[in-house]
Design a protein around this motif. Structure first.
Motif, PDB file in Angstrom:
ATOM      1  N   GLN A 195      12.552   3.324   5.118  1.00  0.00           N
ATOM      2  CA  GLN A 195      13.141   2.062   5.699  1.00  0.00           C
ATOM      3  C   GLN A 195      13.711   2.528   7.101  1.00  0.00           C
ATOM      4  OE1 GLN A 195      12.525  -1.010   5.171  1.00  0.00           O
ATOM      5  NE2 GLN A 195      14.035  -1.792   6.809  1.00  0.00           N
ATOM      6  N   LEU A 196      14.409   3.460   6.927  1.00  0.00           N
ATOM      7  CA  LEU A 196      15.123   4.385   8.256  1.00  0.00           C
ATOM      8  C   LEU A 196      14.017   4.639   9.328  1.00  0.00           C
ATOM      9  CD1 LEU A 196      17.853   5.177   9.579  1.00  0.00           C
ATOM     10  CD2 LEU A 196      17.486   7.340   8.709  1.00  0.00           C
ATOM     11  N   LEU A 197      13.123   4.990   8.868  1.00  0.00           N
ATOM     12  CA  LEU A 197      11.973   5.403   9.983  1.00  0.00           C
ATOM     13  C   LEU A 197      11.264   4.107  10.650  1.00  0.00           C
ATOM     14  CD1 LEU A 197       9.938   8.109   8.114  1.00  0.00           C
ATOM     15  CD2 LEU A 197      11.755   8.342   9.832  1.00  0.00           C
ATOM     16  N   VAL A 198      11.328   2.879   9.750  1.00  0.00           N
ATOM     17  CA  VAL A 198      10.732   1.947  10.171  1.00  0.00           C
ATOM     18  C   VAL A 198      11.671   1.177  11.043  1.00  0.00           C
ATOM     19  CG1 VAL A 198      10.092  -0.583   9.459  1.00  0.00           C
ATOM     20  CG2 VAL A 198       9.414   1.353   8.106  1.00  0.00           C
ATOM     21  N   GLU A 199      13.130   1.121  10.700  1.00  0.00           N
ATOM     22  CA  GLU A 199      14.091   0.512  11.698  1.00  0.00           C
ATOM     23  C   GLU A 199      14.213   1.234  12.911  1.00  0.00           C
ATOM     24  OE1 GLU A 199      17.553  -0.408   9.413  1.00  0.00           O
ATOM     25  OE2 GLU A 199      16.575  -1.521   7.970  1.00  0.00           O
ATOM     26  N   SER A 200      14.072   2.493  12.841  1.00  0.00           N
ATOM     27  CA  SER A 200      14.120   3.406  14.102  1.00  0.00           C
ATOM     28  C   SER A 200      12.996   3.229  15.105  1.00  0.00           C
ATOM     29  CB  SER A 200      14.411   4.976  13.520  1.00  0.00           C
ATOM     30  OG  SER A 200      13.255   5.423  13.165  1.00  0.00           O
ATOM     31  N   GLY A 201      11.906   2.455  14.628  1.00  0.00           N
ATOM     32  CA  GLY A 201      10.705   2.200  15.116  1.00  0.00           C
ATOM     33  C   GLY A 201       9.809   3.463  15.257  1.00  0.00           C
ATOM     34  N   TRP A 202      10.195   4.499  14.573  1.00  0.00           N
ATOM     35  CA  TRP A 202       9.180   5.720  14.563  1.00  0.00           C
ATOM     36  C   TRP A 202       7.862   5.086  13.702  1.00  0.00           C
ATOM     37  CZ3 TRP A 202       7.039   9.288  10.933  1.00  0.00           C
ATOM     38  CH2 TRP A 202       6.631  10.405  11.513  1.00  0.00           C
ATOM     39  N   MET A 203       8.104   4.255  12.808  1.00  0.00           N
ATOM     40  CA  MET A 203       6.762   3.831  12.161  1.00  0.00           C
ATOM     41  C   MET A 203       6.748   2.266  11.761  1.00  0.00           C
ATOM     42  SD  MET A 203       7.298   5.503   8.310  1.00  0.00           S
ATOM     43  CE  MET A 203       5.529   5.635   8.186  1.00  0.00           C
ATOM     44  N   HIS A 204       5.860   1.542  11.526  1.00  0.00           N
ATOM     45  CA  HIS A 204       5.916   0.370  11.507  1.00  0.00           C
ATOM     46  C   HIS A 204       5.651  -0.139   9.786  1.00  0.00           C
ATOM     47  CE1 HIS A 204       1.578   0.501  12.294  1.00  0.00           C
ATOM     48  NE2 HIS A 204       1.538  -0.688  11.349  1.00  0.00           N
ATOM     49  N   SER A 205       6.071  -1.294   9.612  1.00  0.00           N
ATOM     50  CA  SER A 205       5.560  -1.976   8.077  1.00  0.00           C
ATOM     51  C   SER A 205       4.386  -2.552   8.175  1.00  0.00           C
ATOM     52  CB  SER A 205       6.811  -3.030   7.714  1.00  0.00           C
ATOM     53  OG  SER A 205       6.720  -3.277   6.643  1.00  0.00           O
ATOM     54  N   LEU A 206       3.778  -2.151   6.945  1.00  0.00           N
ATOM     55  CA  LEU A 206       2.218  -2.698   6.637  1.00  0.00           C
ATOM     56  C   LEU A 206       2.387  -3.198   5.155  1.00  0.00           C
ATOM     57  CD1 LEU A 206      -0.304  -2.302   8.069  1.00  0.00           C
ATOM     58  CD2 LEU A 206      -1.001  -0.552   6.406  1.00  0.00           C
ATOM     59  N   THR A 207       2.516  -4.732   5.189  1.00  0.00           N
ATOM     60  CA  THR A 207       2.691  -5.284   4.146  1.00  0.00           C
ATOM     61  C   THR A 207       1.600  -6.493   3.998  1.00  0.00           C
ATOM     62  OG1 THR A 207       4.428  -6.830   5.208  1.00  0.00           O
ATOM     63  CG2 THR A 207       5.241  -4.945   3.791  1.00  0.00           C
ATOM     64  N   ALA A 208       1.591  -7.199   2.725  1.00  0.00           N
ATOM     65  CA  ALA A 208       0.705  -8.452   2.501  1.00  0.00           C
ATOM     66  C   ALA A 208       1.513  -9.412   2.851  1.00  0.00           C
ATOM     67  CB  ALA A 208       0.105  -8.368   1.211  1.00  0.00           C
ATOM     68  N   PRO A 209       1.012 -10.672   3.477  1.00  0.00           N
ATOM     69  CA  PRO A 209       1.496 -11.734   3.460  1.00  0.00           C
ATOM     70  C   PRO A 209       2.252 -12.274   2.099  1.00  0.00           C
ATOM     71  CG  PRO A 209      -0.618 -12.105   4.529  1.00  0.00           C
ATOM     72  CD  PRO A 209      -0.416 -10.699   3.754  1.00  0.00           C
ATOM     73  N   ARG A 210       3.369 -13.007   2.531  1.00  0.00           N
ATOM     74  CA  ARG A 210       4.416 -13.624   1.350  1.00  0.00           C
ATOM     75  C   ARG A 210       3.286 -14.324   0.394  1.00  0.00           C
ATOM     76  NH1 ARG A 210       8.543 -11.843  -0.909  1.00  0.00           N
ATOM     77  NH2 ARG A 210       9.377 -11.657   1.199  1.00  0.00           N
ATOM     78  N   GLU A 211       2.451 -15.231   0.987  1.00  0.00           N
ATOM     79  CA  GLU A 211       1.519 -16.089  -0.023  1.00  0.00           C
ATOM     80  C   GLU A 211       0.830 -15.261  -0.806  1.00  0.00           C
ATOM     81  OE1 GLU A 211       1.611 -16.198   3.500  1.00  0.00           O
ATOM     82  OE2 GLU A 211       3.118 -17.809   3.658  1.00  0.00           O
ATOM     83  N   ALA A 212       0.216 -14.210  -0.252  1.00  0.00           N
ATOM     84  CA  ALA A 212      -0.799 -13.347  -0.862  1.00  0.00           C
ATOM     85  C   ALA A 212      -0.018 -12.609  -2.120  1.00  0.00           C
ATOM     86  CB  ALA A 212      -1.280 -12.270  -0.104  1.00  0.00           C
ATOM     87  N   LEU A 213       1.233 -12.088  -1.869  1.00  0.00           N
ATOM     88  CA  LEU A 213       2.153 -11.583  -2.854  1.00  0.00           C
ATOM     89  C   LEU A 213       2.397 -12.648  -3.920  1.00  0.00           C
ATOM     90  CD1 LEU A 213       4.751  -9.588  -0.498  1.00  0.00           C
ATOM     91  CD2 LEU A 213       2.880  -8.504  -1.905  1.00  0.00           C
TER      92      LEU A 213
END
Length: 670
Positions: free
Chosen positions: A307-325
C-alpha cells in the motif's frame, strides 16, 4: 601450461565467500594467461586467503592494482560458467546495503552450489524449439480496472507496476500463466515467485495448459543439488524464459526480464530465515528498478508495504469493480451483527461457536457441500490484553506490546520494546484498568465438531498434515490459516472463522494484517452469495477489519493499516532494525556506529519469548542476550541498513567475537 601473467587485464578483483563483515570487500589477485579467458567477471574461482583455500567470485578485471604489496595468483578457475552476471551483482550490492548484510551470504542464497555433472548437460537449447505454444487467452485481465492497459504496457516492453487484488473466485494462476506465456512468446522472460510448494505446483499446472513441461523451469528448496544447479544454468544460458519458484527464485538470472510477479507477499515463507533475512518482495522490487522490468505484487490481501508503494505512486492499484466484487463474493457476516440475531442467540458475540455458525454449516451440508472451519495456529505465546474488551495492551510511550518478563522480576507490565514499566495501564479502547493474560493456541476443534455433526466426516489440515484438496461432498474441514484445502471441482458451501480474538490479539505488529489475509484466503474458497455461499466471522462486528472483510474492501483495509502504522511510527512508515546481542556487545556496537540523523534507539529489552541468539558466551561476564530497536524516518531507502553495515565492518575490524544479529525491517517485530 603456461604460468605467465595474463597479457591483458592481469589483475582480477575477487570477493571471497567468507562470513565476517570486514572481509566483505574486493581483494586483488593475478591471473595467468592460461586462465585469462575463463576468469571473467561473475565466475567462481579458488584463491588462497590467510593461508587457506576459499571460493571467491570475480567482480572485475583491471590492468593494475592499487595494492602496494606482491599479489598472489588465483589457484584455479572452478568453472567458466558466469554464475553471477552483472545484473545479479548489482542486485546483491543493493540488497547488502538495504539489509546491512554480507554479500557472500546473499550470493550463497542466490546461486546454487556447483554440481559438475550438471554442467555436462545441454542447457543452451533455445526456448522456441522445445515445442508448439498455443496463443494464450488474456481475457481474465479485462475484469480488472485498467487491466487491459496494464497488460498492453507489459507486452509492449513499457515499465508498469501494479498491486493486483485477486477477485474472489478468480484463478490467479491461470491469469498469470496466460500473461507469462505471452511475454515469453514475444522473446522476453517472466519470473513468478510464490510462497510454497503448493503454489508452485498450482502455477506450474496452469502454465502446462499453454506450454510443454520443459518450457517451465521451477526453482525450489526441495530440489536436489544437481537438479537445482542444472535449472539455474538453463536460466543463465537463456534457455528458460518462464521461471516459477519459491523465495530464492527471486534471484534467478533471467535474460531480457520483462515481468516479475510476487504472490501473497504477506506470507512469512517469503522471508529468508538466514542472515541477512531478505524478503522476496524487496528482492523483486529492487530487480524491477535495476532491470526496468514490469512488476506485479498480487494476492487476495494487500500488505501495508505494498500500500505504501501504491500511495507513493511507485505502482498503481489493479482491482475489480465494486459491482463485480459483490457478485463474486460470498455472503459475509459477523456473529451477532444484528439485534434480531442477538435476541435469538444472546451469547452470539461471546460463544466460541454461536448458533449462526451451526446454522450456516448445517445449510451447506444439507446442500451437499463441504464446510470449512478456520482455527488459529497451534502454539503457546503469552501476551497481555485488556481484561474487559481484550484489546492488546500497548506501551503508552512507544506503542510496543506489554508483557511480563520471564522469572517475574517486574511487579508491573513491562514493554517488550523500550523496557518501560507501566504499573497503571489504562486501556485506550474502553478505559479499563484490568489486565489479563492471553494464551494463543487452538483446542481440539475437530473433536468438538465431530460430536456436533456426527453424521459427517471430519477432515483436518494443519502442520505437516496439509491436504491439497477435498472432494465436493458434505464434510467438515478443520484447517489452520494457510493450510485450507481447495474443493476439487467446486467450492465450500460455508466457512466459519473461529477464535478470531486469538489471531487479532497476537503480540505482533502484523497481527491484524495477517488475520485479515487469513480471512480473505478462506472466504475466497467459498461459493458466491448467489450460489448460497456463507461466511460467518466469530468476532465483534465493530472491529474495522471485520467491516472491511464484510465489504471485501481490501485497498481500504490496507490504507487504514498503513495510516495506523504512521500514527504509531511502525514499519513500513518508518525503517526499523532489531539488533540482538549480549548487553556488552550492544553497548560496544552502538558506541562505534554512526546512525542516520533522527534515528531513535529503543531498549535494551529481553528477547521476545521463543527468540534465541545463537552462539556461546560467558553470560556472567557479558550479560544475557538483549535487543535494541533502531527506528528512523523514511529517508533514503538503504540509509539505515548502510549505517548498520558500516558498524558491523568496524566491529569485525576490532575483532569483536561476541554474537550479534541485525535484522532490518523484519516481518516479525514482536
Amino acid at each position: 601450461m603456461s604460468n605467465a601473467q595474463a597479457a591483458a587485464l592481469p589483475v582480477v578483483r575477487v570477493l571471497p565467500m567468507l562470513g565476517p563483515a570486514h572481509l566483505d570487500r574486493p581483494f586483488d589477485y593475478l591471473v595467468t594467461e592460461a586462465d585469462s579467458e575463463a576468469a571473467q567477471p561473475g565466475v567462481r574461482v579458488r584463491v588462497r586467503f590467510a593461508g587457506r583455500l576459499v571460493d571467491a567470485i570475480v567482480l572485475e578485471r583491471v590492468s593494475e592494482s592499487a595494492h602496494g604489496g606482491k599479489l598472489r595468483y588465483i589457484e584455479r578457475v572452478i568453472s567458466p560458467e558466469v554464475v553471477a552476471p552483472e545484473q545479479l551483482r548489482l542486485l546483491v550490492d543493493a540488497l547488502a546495503q538495504r539489509y546491512a548484510g554480507s554479500r557472500p551470504d546473499l550470493y550463497k542464497a542466490a546461486i546454487p552450489a556447483r554440481h559438475a555433472k550438471a554442467e555436462e548437460s545441454d542447457t543452451t537449447t533455445a526456448w522456441p524449439e522445445l515445442g508448439e505454444v498455443a496463443e494464450p487467452d488474456l481475457s481474465a485481465w479485462s475484469a480488472y480496472q485498467h487491466g487491459e492497459s496494464f497488460v498492453d504496457a507489459v507486452l509492449a516492453g513499457k515499465l508498469a507496476r501494479a498491486a493486483w487484488q485477486v477477485a474472489p473466485g478468480d484463478d490467479w494462476a491461470a491469469a498469470l500463466a496466460a500473461l507469462a506465456v505471452k511475454v515469453a512468446l514475444g522473446g522476453s522472460s517472466a519470473l513468478i515467485v510464490v510462497p510454497d510448494q503448493r503454489d508452485v505446483d498450482r502455477m506450474e499446472a496452469a502454465l502446462r495448459e499453454h506450454v510443454a513441461a520443459k518450457q517451465v523451469v521451477t526453482l525450489t528448496a526441495s530440489q536436489g543439488p544437481q537438479a537445482r544447479y542444472s535449472r539455474y544454468l538453463s536460466v543463465l544460458h537463456g534457455q528458460a524464459r518462464i521461471v516459477v519458484g519459491t523465495r530464492s527464485a527471486a534471484f534467478a538470472p533471467l535474460r531480457d526480464l520483462r515481468l516479475v510477479v510476487v504472490m501473497h507477499d504477506g506470507d512469512d515463507s517469503l522471508v529468508d530465515p538466514r542472515a541477512p533475512y531478505f524478503h522476496a518482495r524487496e528482492v523483486c522490487t529492487t530487480r524491477s528498478a535495476i532491470e526496468h522490468a514490469s512488476l506485479i505484487i498480487g494476492g487476495h490481501a494487500r500488505t501495508a508495504e505494498t500500500q505504501l508503494l501504491v500511495e507513493s505512486g511507485w505502482m498503481h492499484s489493479l482491482t475489480a469493480p465494486r459491482e463485480a466484487l459483490r457478485a463474486r463474493a460470498p455472503h459475509i457476516h459477523a456473529a451477532g451483527d444484528s439485534d434480531f440475531e442477538l435476541e435469538r442467540d444472546p451469547r452470539a458475540r461471546q460463544a466460541r461457536i454461536p448458533s449462526a455458525a451451526f446454522a450456516a454449516a448445517t445449510r451447506a451440508l444439507e446442500a451437499g457441500s463441504p464446510v470449512l472451519f478456520q482455527v488459529p495456529r497451534t502454539g503457546y505465546v503469552q501476551a497481555l490484553a485488556c481484561g474487559n474488551c481484550r484489546a492488546p495492551a500497548r506501551c503508552r510511550w512507544c506503542n510496543g506490546p506489554l508483557g511480563l518478563p520471564a522469572g517475574g522480576d517486574a511487579a508491573a507490565p513491562t514493554c517488550r520494546w523500550c523496557g518501560r514499566m507501566d504499573p497503571k495501564h489504562v486501556c485506550p479502547v474502553c478505559g479499563s484498568h484490568r489486565i489479563r493474560a492471553v494464551v494463543l493456541g487452538t483446542e481440539r476443534t475437530a473433536e468438538e465438531l465431530g460430536r456436533a455433526f456426527p453424521k459427517h466426516r471430519v477432515v483436518t489440515s494443519w502442520g505437516e498434515r496439509v491436504r491439497d484438496t477435498v472432494p465436493a461432498a458434505p464434510a467438515i474441514v478443520v484447517a489452520t490459516p494457510g493450510a485450507e484445502p481447495a474443493v476439487h471441482g467446486g467450492a465450500y458451501g460455508a466457512a466459519v472463522l473461529l477464535d478470531t480474538w486469538a489471531l487479532l490479539q497476537r503480540p505482533d505488529l502484523r497481527a491484524v494484517e495477517d488475520t485479515f489475509a487469513a480471512w480473505l484466503a478462506a472466504a475466497t474458497l467459498v461459493a458466491p452469495m448467489s450460489a448460497g455461499g456463507d461466511v460467518v466471522v466469530v468476532a465483534d462486528p465493530a472491529i474495522p477489519a471485520v467491516q472491511h472483510l464484510i465489504r471485501w474492501d481490501v485497498p481500504g483495509f490496507a490504507a487504514l493499516e498503513l495510516e495506523q502504522r504512521r500514527d504509531a511510527h511502525f514499519p513500513p512508515a518508518v525503517h526499523l532494525a532489531l539488533v540482538d546481542a549480549p548487553r556488552a556487545a550492544l553497548d560496544d556496537f552502538f558506541a562505534h556506529t554512526d546512525l542516520p540523523e533522527h534515528a531513535e534507539l529503543l531498549g535494551p529489552v529481553d528477547l521476545p519469548p521463543g527468540a534465541a541468539l545463537p552462539g556461546e558466551w560467558d553470560r556472567a561476564r557479558f550479560g544475557p542476550a538483549q535487543r535494541m530497536l533502531v527506528r528512523s524516518p523514511l529517508a533514503g531507502r538503504s540509509q539505515l541498513g548502510a549505517a548498520l553495515r558500516a558498524g558491523l565492518v568496524r566491529r569485525g575490524a576490532r575483532k569483536q567475537e561476541l554474537p550479534l544479529r541485525v535484522q532490518v525491517n523484519p516481518v516479525d517485530v514482536g
